[in-house]
Design an enzyme around this catalytic site. Structure first.
Site, mmCIF file in Angstrom:
data_model
loop_
_atom_site.group_PDB
_atom_site.id
_atom_site.type_symbol
_atom_site.label_atom_id
_atom_site.label_comp_id
_atom_site.label_asym_id
_atom_site.label_seq_id
_atom_site.Cartn_x
_atom_site.Cartn_y
_atom_site.Cartn_z
ATOM 1 N N ALA A 1 -33.535 205.177 90.451
ATOM 2 C CA ALA A 1 -32.812 203.907 90.352
ATOM 3 C C ALA A 1 -32.956 203.110 91.638
ATOM 4 O O ALA A 1 -33.160 203.678 92.714
ATOM 5 C CB ALA A 1 -31.334 204.155 90.056
ATOM 6 N N ASP A 2 -32.830 201.806 91.508
ATOM 7 C CA ASP A 2 -32.829 200.916 92.666
ATOM 8 C C ASP A 2 -31.947 199.722 92.337
ATOM 9 O O ASP A 2 -31.963 199.227 91.207
ATOM 10 C CB ASP A 2 -34.238 200.446 93.012
ATOM 11 C CG ASP A 2 -34.288 199.840 94.393
ATOM 12 O OD1 ASP A 2 -34.318 200.616 95.363
ATOM 13 O OD2 ASP A 2 -34.271 198.601 94.511
ATOM 14 N N THR A 3 -31.182 199.282 93.330
ATOM 15 C CA THR A 3 -30.245 198.174 93.131
ATOM 16 C C THR A 3 -30.579 197.047 94.099
ATOM 17 O O THR A 3 -30.920 197.288 95.255
ATOM 18 C CB THR A 3 -28.796 198.646 93.352
ATOM 19 O OG1 THR A 3 -28.506 199.690 92.419
ATOM 20 C CG2 THR A 3 -27.799 197.511 93.148
#
Length: 185
Positions: free
Chosen positions: A68-70
């Protein structure tokens, strides 16, 4: 979900959120994180999540891997993690009194199958003073967070006027959508 899950992230927030699903998992952070230059924000977070998941999946081919990456996007500009307190203060002041978008890209890999999604939420901040932004930045909390804030911290309690979308997405992992995605693997 028959195979053990690996979380390809060192984020303590993602670990905390994933724990809420009551699914056994281990943390195995990806070492590299890269995406082609010039991608629009939604494509960039998806590419970064994919990069993390695929790196860990290559080392653990019989496991289910989640990357995941935000990213925080204000007026079309991505706000990454601040380099220092001064930059954190400036980021926070740029958000105050405005609405921004928090996007999280998620990528899931299992033997023979990969897929992912991007979730987005609109967050509106109340106006804040430089002193409030500086006091929060002085805690050191904003330094490891995109956009220089954690919704689950003091700043989220006092500065966030509204959220249109998932709280957990803003925190770093859209667990509602991930739960649905995992049922496909």
């Amino acid at each position: 979900m028959a195979m053990p899950l690996l979380l390809a992230s060192a984020s303590p927030r993602r670990k905390e959120i994933l724990t809420l699903l009551d699914i056994p998992f281990e943390v195995c952070p990806a070492v590299r994180e890269s995406a082609p230059a010039g991608l629009p924000p939604a494509e960039r977070v998806q590419a970064l999540a994919r990069c993390k998941a695929e790196e860990v999946a290559a080392a653990h081919p019989n496991r289910l891997v989640v990357g995941a990456d935000t990213m925080v996007v204000l007026d079309g500009r991505a706000l990454g993690k601040p380099r220092d307190e001064a930059e954190a203060v400036e980021m926070l002041l740029s958000l105050q009194g405005k609405t921004h978008v928090v996007m999280t890209g998620v990528w899931v890999c299992s033997p023979g199958k990969c897929g992912g999604f991007v979730d987005a939420a609109e967050v509106t901040f109340y106006p804040m003073t430089r002193e409030e932004a500086a006091a929060y930045a002085a805690t050191g909390e904003p330094l490891d967070k995109a956009g220089a804030y954690g919704i689950q911290e003091w700043i989220g309690c006092v500065a966030v006027e509204s959220i249109h979308g998932s709280f957990y997405n803003v925190m770093g992992l859209p667990v509602h959508q991930l739960y649905k995605e995992l049922s496909l693997f």
